[in-house]
Design a protein around this motif. Structure first.
Motif, short mmCIF file in Angstrom:
data_model
loop_
_atom_site.label_atom_id
_atom_site.label_comp_id
_atom_site.label_asym_id
_atom_site.label_seq_id
_atom_site.Cartn_x
_atom_site.Cartn_y
_atom_site.Cartn_z
N SER A 120 0.83 -1.21 0.00
CA SER A 120 0.00 0.00 0.00
C SER A 120 0.86 1.26 0.00
N PHE A 121 1.90 1.26 0.80
CA PHE A 121 2.78 2.42 0.86
C PHE A 121 3.42 2.66 -0.50
N CYS A 122 3.94 1.60 -1.10
CA CYS A 122 4.58 1.74 -2.42
C CYS A 122 3.57 2.14 -3.49
N ASP B 53 13.38 15.89 -0.34
CA ASP B 53 13.53 15.59 1.09
C ASP B 53 12.41 14.66 1.55
N PHE B 54 11.18 14.95 1.12
CA PHE B 54 10.04 14.10 1.46
C PHE B 54 10.23 12.69 0.89
N ARG C 171 0.66 12.44 4.86
CA ARG C 171 1.22 13.58 4.13
C ARG C 171 1.03 13.40 2.63
N MET C 172 1.16 12.17 2.13
CA MET C 172 0.91 11.92 0.71
C MET C 172 -0.54 12.20 0.36
N LEU D 288 0.84 16.95 1.62
CA LEU D 288 1.83 17.52 2.53
C LEU D 288 3.25 17.06 2.21
N GLU D 289 3.53 16.81 0.94
CA GLU D 289 4.86 16.38 0.58
C GLU D 289 5.89 17.46 0.93
#
Length: 183
Positions: free
Chosen positions: A67-69, A92-93, A127-128, A132-133
């Motif tokens: 899910s994250f990927c 950076d994010f 954040r994604m 909020l990146e």
């Protein structure tokens, strides 16, 4: 045809982790190059790394990593299509995201299961989802605190619909749907 036993699965997971960590290291190196010059071939290479890890995680039933990927892959699709550009704050994010992936891979390697309590990864997912990146503590003009309310609402509604599609079911508007990926 026989079903593989736990030892076979453990060996497959260890091989997956070794390969994935090598790919993440390459992607991090590419990200640092990308900060210096916007090169679509580099963006495509990083996208392929994320896509490969996502697919292999899916095959191994590592749903949190998958899910994250998947969500990170969506961010890179936006870079590829030109919907967004890569700034220093985005790099950076993205480095934080790859640190999260590395952390998950290390946990998987040590425990042959996912880390269900990774608050760092949960925070990055939020954040994604909510745009909020960008560093919300820095002075970047594009940070979320400077986005007007109408744009915030548009982002939240768009991400809510994408999340519903991603998990294949309806989620009430008032629920923080990022938690759906943690259950």
């Amino acid at each position: 045809m026989s079903t593989p036993d736990f030892d076979d699965l453990e060996e497959i997971i260890v091989e997956f982790v070794v390969e994935a960590k090598e790919n993440v290291d390459n992607a991090i190196s590419d990200l640092l190059d990308l900060e210096a010059m916007q090169d679509m071939e580099v963006v495509n290479r990083i996208f392929r790394v994320i896509h490969t890890i996502k697919g292999n995680a899916s095959m191994l039933c590592l749903s949190r990593l998958e899910s994250f990927c998947h969500r990170l892959e969506t961010v890179f699709s936006e870079y590829r299509s030109g919907e967004r550009t890569i700034s220093k704050s985005e790099v950076d994010f993205l480095l934080e995201c790859f640190d999260c992936i590395n952390s998950q891979l290390s946990y998987i390697s040590d425990n042959i299961e996912e880390d269900a309590s990774s608050a760092v990864c949960s925070g990055l997912l939020k954040r994604m989802d909510f745009g909020l990146e960008h560093d919300t503590h820095g002075s970047d003009d594009t940070n979320y605190q400077n986005v007007n309310d109408a744009e915030k609402i548009t982002r939240i509604n768009t991400n809510h619909k994408e999340a519903q599609k991603s998990i294949g079911r309806s989620i009430p508007e008032s629920k923080e749907y990022c938690d759906e990926f943690e259950t």
